[in-house]
Design a protein around this motif. Structure first.
Motif, PDB file in Angstrom:
ATOM      1  N   SER A   9       7.746  -7.069  11.377  1.00 23.14           N
ATOM      2  CA  SER A   9       6.490  -6.426  10.986  1.00 23.14           C
ATOM      3  C   SER A   9       5.568  -7.464  10.362  1.00 23.14           C
ATOM      4  O   SER A   9       6.020  -8.522   9.892  1.00 23.14           O
ATOM      5  CB  SER A   9       6.764  -5.296   9.988  1.00 23.14           C
ATOM      6  N   PHE A  10       4.264  -7.152  10.339  1.00 21.45           N
ATOM      7  CA  PHE A  10       3.280  -8.018   9.704  1.00 21.45           C
ATOM      8  C   PHE A  10       3.159  -7.646   8.227  1.00 21.45           C
ATOM      9  O   PHE A  10       3.264  -6.473   7.855  1.00 21.45           O
ATOM     10  CB  PHE A  10       1.918  -7.871  10.382  1.00 21.45           C
ATOM     11  N   GLY A  11       2.915  -8.652   7.391  1.00 19.41           N
ATOM     12  CA  GLY A  11       2.735  -8.381   5.974  1.00 19.41           C
ATOM     13  C   GLY A  11       2.846  -9.631   5.134  1.00 19.41           C
ATOM     14  O   GLY A  11       2.826 -10.761   5.646  1.00 19.41           O
ATOM     15  N   GLY A  12       2.960  -9.421   3.825  1.00 20.66           N
ATOM     16  CA  GLY A  12       3.067 -10.522   2.872  1.00 20.66           C
ATOM     17  C   GLY A  12       4.410 -10.500   2.162  1.00 20.66           C
ATOM     18  O   GLY A  12       4.927  -9.431   1.828  1.00 20.66           O
ATOM     19  N   ASN A  13       4.961 -11.670   1.926  1.00 20.11           N
ATOM     20  CA  ASN A  13       6.230 -11.820   1.216  1.00 20.11           C
ATOM     21  C   ASN A  13       5.941 -11.905  -0.281  1.00 20.11           C
ATOM     22  O   ASN A  13       5.273 -12.827  -0.743  1.00 20.11           O
ATOM     23  CB  ASN A  13       6.944 -13.086   1.698  1.00 20.11           C
ATOM     24  N   VAL A  14       6.450 -10.939  -1.036  1.00 17.84           N
ATOM     25  CA  VAL A  14       6.267 -10.892  -2.488  1.00 17.84           C
ATOM     26  C   VAL A  14       7.629 -11.041  -3.165  1.00 17.84           C
ATOM     27  O   VAL A  14       8.561 -10.304  -2.853  1.00 17.84           O
ATOM     28  CB  VAL A  14       5.600  -9.564  -2.924  1.00 17.84           C
ATOM     29  N   GLN A  15       7.751 -11.990  -4.068  1.00 16.00           N
ATOM     30  CA  GLN A  15       8.976 -12.176  -4.838  1.00 16.00           C
ATOM     31  C   GLN A  15       8.900 -11.331  -6.109  1.00 16.00           C
ATOM     32  O   GLN A  15       7.824 -11.157  -6.687  1.00 16.00           O
ATOM     33  CB  GLN A  15       9.151 -13.646  -5.209  1.00 16.00           C
ATOM     34  N   PHE A  16      10.043 -10.806  -6.540  1.00 16.44           N
ATOM     35  CA  PHE A  16      10.041 -10.017  -7.770  1.00 16.44           C
ATOM     36  C   PHE A  16      11.308 -10.262  -8.576  1.00 16.44           C
ATOM     37  O   PHE A  16      12.342 -10.661  -8.042  1.00 16.44           O
ATOM     38  CB  PHE A  16       9.884  -8.518  -7.466  1.00 16.44           C
ATOM     39  N   LEU A  17      11.189 -10.030  -9.866  1.00 14.58           N
ATOM     40  CA  LEU A  17      12.321 -10.080 -10.786  1.00 14.58           C
ATOM     41  C   LEU A  17      12.557  -8.686 -11.330  1.00 14.58           C
ATOM     42  O   LEU A  17      11.604  -7.939 -11.596  1.00 14.58           O
ATOM     43  CB  LEU A  17      12.040 -11.031 -11.960  1.00 14.58           C
ATOM     44  N   SER A  18      13.827  -8.339 -11.507  1.00 14.38           N
ATOM     45  CA  SER A  18      14.163  -7.054 -12.115  1.00 14.38           C
ATOM     46  C   SER A  18      15.219  -7.270 -13.191  1.00 14.38           C
ATOM     47  O   SER A  18      15.938  -8.271 -13.198  1.00 14.38           O
ATOM     48  CB  SER A  18      14.654  -6.058 -11.071  1.00 14.38           C
TER      49      SER A  18
ATOM     50  N   GLU B  66       3.920  -4.525   3.959  1.00 21.13           N
ATOM     51  CA  GLU B  66       3.342  -4.511   5.297  1.00 21.13           C
ATOM     52  C   GLU B  66       1.824  -4.347   5.263  1.00 21.13           C
ATOM     53  O   GLU B  66       1.266  -3.739   4.344  1.00 21.13           O
ATOM     54  CB  GLU B  66       3.964  -3.389   6.128  1.00 21.13           C
ATOM     55  N   SER B  67       1.189  -4.888   6.275  1.00 25.85           N
ATOM     56  CA  SER B  67      -0.262  -4.773   6.410  1.00 25.85           C
ATOM     57  C   SER B  67      -0.605  -4.750   7.890  1.00 25.85           C
ATOM     58  O   SER B  67       0.271  -4.885   8.753  1.00 25.85           O
ATOM     59  CB  SER B  67      -0.951  -5.959   5.721  1.00 25.85           C
ATOM     60  N   ASP B  68      -1.879  -4.569   8.178  1.00 27.03           N
ATOM     61  CA  ASP B  68      -2.322  -4.620   9.563  1.00 27.03           C
ATOM     62  C   ASP B  68      -2.142  -6.035  10.116  1.00 27.03           C
ATOM     63  O   ASP B  68      -2.023  -7.002   9.357  1.00 27.03           O
ATOM     64  CB  ASP B  68      -3.788  -4.209   9.672  1.00 27.03           C
ATOM     65  N   ARG B  69      -2.138  -6.142  11.448  1.00 27.35           N
ATOM     66  CA  ARG B  69      -1.932  -7.448  12.081  1.00 27.35           C
ATOM     67  C   ARG B  69      -3.023  -8.420  11.651  1.00 27.35           C
ATOM     68  O   ARG B  69      -4.206  -8.076  11.585  1.00 27.35           O
ATOM     69  CB  ARG B  69      -1.944  -7.296  13.599  1.00 27.35           C
ATOM     70  N   LEU B  70      -2.596  -9.665  11.371  1.00 22.99           N
ATOM     71  CA  LEU B  70      -3.506 -10.678  10.853  1.00 22.99           C
ATOM     72  C   LEU B  70      -3.563 -11.881  11.777  1.00 22.99           C
ATOM     73  O   LEU B  70      -2.580 -12.221  12.441  1.00 22.99           O
ATOM     74  CB  LEU B  70      -3.045 -11.134   9.464  1.00 22.99           C
ATOM     75  N   ALA B  71      -4.705 -12.539  11.789  1.00 25.08           N
ATOM     76  CA  ALA B  71      -4.847 -13.760  12.582  1.00 25.08           C
ATOM     77  C   ALA B  71      -4.200 -14.924  11.844  1.00 25.08           C
ATOM     78  O   ALA B  71      -4.129 -14.951  10.618  1.00 25.08           O
ATOM     79  CB  ALA B  71      -6.321 -14.042  12.831  1.00 25.08           C
TER      80      ALA B  71
ATOM     81  N   LYS C 161       3.654   0.683   1.005  1.00 22.02           N
ATOM     82  CA  LYS C 161       4.359   0.777   2.282  1.00 22.02           C
ATOM     83  C   LYS C 161       3.542   0.162   3.417  1.00 22.02           C
ATOM     84  O   LYS C 161       4.113  -0.353   4.375  1.00 22.02           O
ATOM     85  CB  LYS C 161       4.669   2.241   2.601  1.00 22.02           C
ATOM     86  N   ARG C 162       2.240   0.235   3.313  1.00 23.88           N
ATOM     87  CA  ARG C 162       1.363  -0.407   4.302  1.00 23.88           C
ATOM     88  C   ARG C 162      -0.036  -0.498   3.727  1.00 23.88           C
ATOM     89  O   ARG C 162      -0.667   0.535   3.463  1.00 23.88           O
ATOM     90  CB  ARG C 162       1.353   0.345   5.621  1.00 23.88           C
ATOM     91  N   ILE C 163      -0.505  -1.707   3.554  1.00 21.14           N
ATOM     92  CA  ILE C 163      -1.810  -1.941   2.946  1.00 21.14           C
ATOM     93  C   ILE C 163      -2.847  -2.194   4.036  1.00 21.14           C
ATOM     94  O   ILE C 163      -2.626  -3.019   4.935  1.00 21.14           O
ATOM     95  CB  ILE C 163      -1.742  -3.133   1.967  1.00 21.14           C
ATOM     96  N   THR C 164      -3.948  -1.480   3.963  1.00 22.58           N
ATOM     97  CA  THR C 164      -4.999  -1.622   4.968  1.00 22.58           C
ATOM     98  C   THR C 164      -6.190  -2.422   4.448  1.00 22.58           C
ATOM     99  O   THR C 164      -7.137  -2.660   5.201  1.00 22.58           O
ATOM    100  CB  THR C 164      -5.490  -0.240   5.434  1.00 22.58           C
ATOM    101  N   LEU C 165      -6.168  -2.815   3.184  1.00 23.56           N
ATOM    102  CA  LEU C 165      -7.210  -3.696   2.666  1.00 23.56           C
ATOM    103  C   LEU C 165      -6.926  -5.120   3.125  1.00 23.56           C
ATOM    104  O   LEU C 165      -5.930  -5.394   3.793  1.00 23.56           O
ATOM    105  CB  LEU C 165      -7.245  -3.630   1.136  1.00 23.56           C
ATOM    106  N   SER C 166      -7.793  -6.047   2.731  1.00 26.32           N
ATOM    107  CA  SER C 166      -7.610  -7.449   3.096  1.00 26.32           C
ATOM    108  C   SER C 166      -6.250  -7.942   2.612  1.00 26.32           C
ATOM    109  O   SER C 166      -5.844  -7.655   1.479  1.00 26.32           O
ATOM    110  CB  SER C 166      -8.708  -8.310   2.463  1.00 26.32           C
ATOM    111  N   PRO C 167      -5.516  -8.708   3.430  1.00 23.46           N
ATOM    112  CA  PRO C 167      -4.210  -9.229   2.999  1.00 23.46           C
ATOM    113  C   PRO C 167      -4.299 -10.147   1.789  1.00 23.46           C
ATOM    114  O   PRO C 167      -3.301 -10.352   1.090  1.00 23.46           O
ATOM    115  CB  PRO C 167      -3.713  -9.984   4.229  1.00 23.46           C
ATOM    116  N   SER C 168      -5.480 -10.695   1.535  1.00 23.17           N
ATOM    117  CA  SER C 168      -5.643 -11.530   0.347  1.00 23.17           C
ATOM    118  C   SER C 168      -5.472 -10.721  -0.937  1.00 23.17           C
ATOM    119  O   SER C 168      -5.311 -11.290  -2.018  1.00 23.17           O
ATOM    120  CB  SER C 168      -7.025 -12.193   0.351  1.00 23.17           C
TER     121      SER C 168
END
Length: 269
Positions: free
Chosen positions: A134-143, A112-117, A245-252
């Motif tokens: 919720s706003f955020g980025g989709n990250v794929q992972f392997l376990s 999750e991150s802050d709302r993005l344009a 849990k929630r990133i406040t830096l740039s979504p990039s």
């Protein structure tokens, strides 16, 4: 102003490891001795506090005795140094094959991150996940089969379905791994992923699971039970490195931050 003592609940060897990475980075930059406001150990503490405590950078910089701008600069430097240590996908799959693993587990998580344009073609918010609301980025992972995090992808906008993100970042490598005898288990969000990706069979629309034959239900239960251990991976990363849990830096930066957290997690274990 009141001062108090605090303890960073991170094993000391992780702080030392990050400090050494930062020192090597400074040597590559030919940084002269003395001009830096913080030594590498105190910089490592600042970075790890942000990952572990999800503290505001202003407060971390104040505690370290540096300006907010310097705090951000040191934090981004630490993220870059850690992210560069994250394992490559092909190397991870080769190690899994060499170790004789029976399978790997593929899943996605929303960071999750802050709302993005940004909007999609249909007018919906690009970074908003309807699934997670919720706003955020989709990250794929392997376990690994035991749930140990192995690899994470770069981030796609939160509206991106798991199957689409997987096609962009991981599926081509998984096809080759499956051909070499290392299949992948995934949930029903990856239906149509292709050969070598083992997914439960979806029940007929409007009917219960009992509409499937006994063999298919048994296969679904087996895949679900084996894959359940992989569900712990996202929880482990987010609970141990709470900034996810929630990133406040740039979504990039979501991808780099997640890779940095994976590197820290490997050294924690």
């Amino acid at each position: 102003m009141v001062t108090y003592a605090a303890t960073l609940d991170v094993p000391r060897h992780i702080v030392v490891h990050l400090s050494r990475l930062l020192a090597a980075h400074r040597r590559r930059l030919n940084t002269p001795r003395g001009p830096r406001a913080l030594g590498t150990f105190r910089q490592a503490v600042l970075v790890l506090r942000w990952f572990r405590e999800r503290g505001c950078v202003h407060c971390l910089a104040r505690d370290a005795g540096v300006s907010q701008a310097t705090g951000y600069r040191y934090l981004h430097e630490g993220i870059d140094v850690l992210a560069a240590q994250a394992p490559d996908l092909h190397e991870v799959l080769d190690r899994c094959h060499t170790a004789g693993m029976s399978h790997v587990i593929l899943d996605g998580m929303l960071v999750e991150s802050d709302r993005l344009a940004g909007t999609r073609d249909n007018g919906n918010d690009l970074w908003f996940s309807q699934r997670h609301k919720s706003f955020g980025g989709n990250v794929q992972f392997l376990s690994a089969p035991d749930g140990t995090p192995l690899w994470v992808s770069d981030a796609e906008p939160g509206s991106t379905p798991d199957i689409t993100a997987a096609r962009l970042h991981v599926l081509p490598a998984l096809y080759k791994a499956a051909a070499d005898g290392l299949p992948t288990l995934a949930d029903k969000g990856y239906i149509g992923a292709g050969i070598g990706i083992r997914i439960p069979v979806r029940r007929p629309k409007g009917k219960s699971e009992q509409a499937l034959d006994a063999d298919t239900r048994a296969k679904n239960a087996l895949i679900t039970n084996l894959r359940a251990l992989g569900e712990r991976t996202a929880a482990e990363l987010k609970e141990r490195w709470r900034t996810l849990k929630r990133i406040t830096l740039s979504p990039s930066r979501i991808g780099d931050i997640t890779r940095a957290a994976l590197t820290l997690n490997h050294h924690w274990k």
